[in-house]
Design a protein around this motif. Structure first.
Motif, PDB file in Angstrom:
ATOM      1  N   ARG A  88     -44.531  28.759 -16.893  1.00 26.79           N
ATOM      2  CA  ARG A  88     -44.840  28.031 -16.080  1.00 26.79           C
ATOM      3  C   ARG A  88     -45.543  26.539 -16.651  1.00 26.79           C
ATOM      4  O   ARG A  88     -45.191  25.371 -16.077  1.00 26.79           O
ATOM      5  CB  ARG A  88     -45.841  28.397 -14.794  1.00 26.79           C
TER       6      ARG A  88
ATOM      7  N   GLU B  95     -29.328  23.321  -4.580  1.00 25.15           N
ATOM      8  CA  GLU B  95     -30.518  22.876  -3.468  1.00 25.15           C
ATOM      9  C   GLU B  95     -30.448  23.901  -2.326  1.00 25.15           C
ATOM     10  O   GLU B  95     -31.611  24.127  -1.880  1.00 25.15           O
ATOM     11  CB  GLU B  95     -30.689  21.450  -3.078  1.00 25.15           C
TER      12      GLU B  95
ATOM     13  N   GLN C 142     -31.589  27.104  -3.629  1.00 22.46           N
ATOM     14  CA  GLN C 142     -33.155  27.172  -3.775  1.00 22.46           C
ATOM     15  C   GLN C 142     -33.844  27.195  -2.682  1.00 22.46           C
ATOM     16  O   GLN C 142     -34.950  27.797  -2.221  1.00 22.46           O
ATOM     17  CB  GLN C 142     -33.556  25.795  -4.323  1.00 22.46           C
TER      18      GLN C 142
ATOM     19  N   HIS D  61     -36.264  30.501  -1.307  1.00 17.52           N
ATOM     20  CA  HIS D  61     -37.815  30.152  -0.845  1.00 17.52           C
ATOM     21  C   HIS D  61     -38.059  30.217   0.494  1.00 17.52           C
ATOM     22  O   HIS D  61     -38.973  29.624   1.245  1.00 17.52           O
ATOM     23  CB  HIS D  61     -38.359  29.025  -1.759  1.00 17.52           C
TER      24      HIS D  61
ATOM     25  N   LEU E 252     -39.810  25.320   1.288  1.00 19.65           N
ATOM     26  CA  LEU E 252     -40.220  24.061   0.258  1.00 19.65           C
ATOM     27  C   LEU E 252     -39.709  22.833   1.038  1.00 19.65           C
ATOM     28  O   LEU E 252     -38.920  22.772   1.882  1.00 19.65           O
ATOM     29  CB  LEU E 252     -39.178  24.209  -0.883  1.00 19.65           C
TER      30      LEU E 252
ATOM     31  N   MET F 209     -39.015  18.771  -2.895  1.00 22.40           N
ATOM     32  CA  MET F 209     -38.984  19.846  -4.150  1.00 22.40           C
ATOM     33  C   MET F 209     -37.804  20.371  -4.540  1.00 22.40           C
ATOM     34  O   MET F 209     -37.815  20.954  -5.500  1.00 22.40           O
ATOM     35  CB  MET F 209     -40.113  20.875  -3.574  1.00 22.40           C
TER      36      MET F 209
ATOM     37  N   MET G 209     -36.856  22.006  -8.122  1.00 20.93           N
ATOM     38  CA  MET G 209     -36.482  23.457  -8.503  1.00 20.93           C
ATOM     39  C   MET G 209     -35.182  23.588  -9.093  1.00 20.93           C
ATOM     40  O   MET G 209     -34.930  24.622 -10.019  1.00 20.93           O
ATOM     41  CB  MET G 209     -36.673  24.187  -7.080  1.00 20.93           C
TER      42      MET G 209
ATOM     43  N   ALA H 299     -35.860  22.959 -12.682  1.00 18.15           N
ATOM     44  CA  ALA H 299     -36.418  23.973 -13.371  1.00 18.15           C
ATOM     45  C   ALA H 299     -35.582  24.997 -13.672  1.00 18.15           C
ATOM     46  O   ALA H 299     -35.492  25.656 -14.835  1.00 18.15           O
ATOM     47  CB  ALA H 299     -37.384  24.326 -12.592  1.00 18.15           C
ATOM     48  N   GLN H 300     -34.435  25.453 -12.953  1.00 19.56           N
ATOM     49  CA  GLN H 300     -33.396  26.402 -13.153  1.00 19.56           C
ATOM     50  C   GLN H 300     -32.653  25.949 -14.229  1.00 19.56           C
ATOM     51  O   GLN H 300     -32.335  26.875 -15.048  1.00 19.56           O
ATOM     52  CB  GLN H 300     -32.564  26.598 -11.717  1.00 19.56           C
TER      53      GLN H 300
END
Length: 255
Positions: free
Chosen positions: A112, A147, A150, A154, A158, A162, A166, A169-170
C-alpha cells in the motif's frame, strides 16, 4: 467471455487442456477465500510442474525468502511471514507451494505504501509504463467498465472521483505481476504458473494483456475460477467453477 466452463472435481488435473500444457505461462485465477479454488490450483500446479511460481500475494522480498529447501508449512510460513500479511489462511495456499517444491518463487505484491507513492504521479510515468503499454491512452469504454467494477467491488461506497484512482492502482498491480512473470520466463524458460485473483487473470485487460504487449512471443493460458455457476467478468481461455464457501456479506464493512 470465457471459452469453456467446468465444474470442480478432485481430479482437476484431468481438466488441463493441451494448450495450457504447451504454454509458457499458466495464470490460475481465484476468489481469494475459496478453498476449492486453491485445491484446484495445487492440482494444476503439480500436473504442470512449473519451473517458477509467481504469487500476487508475496512481495519480491518475501518471495526471495521462500527460495530455500524448506521442510514443512511452519518453516515456510516463518520465512515468508504469510500468516501476518492479511491474506486468507496459509493452510489454503501452502499446498500450491508444496506442489511445485523446488520451483523458483517470484513475488509481485505492491504494498500500500509503494502504491500510494506510485499514484502521486501519472501511471504513464511509472518505470514499467512503456514496457507494458500503460503510457497509451485508455480506451474510454474500458475505462468506464473498469470504474463500474471498482464501484461494485467497493459496494458503491467510494466517492466517484476515487474510481479512476482505483483503476490506476489495478493497472499498476497488473504491471508488477506482468513484470515478475516476464522475468520468471526469461530466467527459467517456463513453464511458469501465476497465482492471482480473477481480475488480474483476465486476458482482455489484466496481466496477460500487458504481458502480450511486452512479449507477444510468450504463450499464455489464463484460467478464471467462478462460484456457483455465476459468470466471471472478463475474457479467459478457460473458466472453471466451484461451490462458494460460507462467507459474511462483504458489503457489511462499508455500512
Amino acid at each position: 467471455m470465457a471459452f469453456a466452463v467446468a465444474l470442480f472435481s478432485c481430479g482437476a488435473a484431468a481438466e488441463i487442456p493441451q494448450t495450457a500444457r504447451n504454454a509458457h505461462v499458466v495464470v490460475l485465477g481465484e476468489q481469494h477465500d475459496n478453498p476449492a479454488h486453491h485445491q484446484r490450483q495445487a492440482e494444476w500446479t503439480e500436473a504442470i510442474a512449473p519451473k517458477a511460481l509467481v504469487f500476487e500475494m508475496l512481495t519480491p522480498d518475501q518471495a526471495a525468502n521462500a527460495n530455500f529447501a524448506w521442510v514443512d508449512q511452519v518453516e515456510l510460513d516463518a520465512a515468508i511471514n504469510w500468516s501476518q500479511n492479511g491474506w486468507p489462511s496459509f493452510d489454503m495456499y501452502f499446498p500450491i507451494f508444496k506442489a511445485a517444491q523446488g520451483a523458483i518463487i517470484y513475488g509481485a505484491l505492491v504494498t500500500r505504501e509503494e502504491l500510494r507513492a506510485q499514484l502521486e504521479k501519472p501511471v504513464s510515468e511509472h518505470p514499467l509504463s512503456a514496457t507494458f503499454g500503460l503510457d497509451r491512452l485508455a480506451d474510454p469504454e474500458e475505462q468506464s467498465a473498469r470504474e463500474v467494477l471498482q464501484a461494485n467491488a467497493h459496494c458503491g461506497a467510494l466517492p466517484e472521483e476515487m474510481l479512476p484512482v482505483m483503476v490506476d492502482a489495478q493497472r499498476l498491480r497488473d504491471a508488477a505481476l506482468a513484470d515478475a512473470t516476464l522475468r520468471a520466463v526469461q530466467a527459467t524458460g517456463g513453464p511458469v504458473v501465476v497465482i492471482t485473483g480473477n481480475g488480474h487473470a483476465r486476458s482482455d485487460w489484466g496481466m496477460p494483456a500487458l504481458l502480450a504487449y511486452a512479449a507477444p512471443e510468450v504463450r499464455v493460458f489464463s484460467v478464471a475460477q467462478g462460484e456457483d455457476s455465476a459468470e466471471v467478468d472478463g475474457a479467459f481461455d478457460l473458466t472453471l467453477d466451484a461451490p462458494s464457501p460460507d462467507r459474511p456479506d462483504p458489503c457489511e464493512a462499508f455500512k
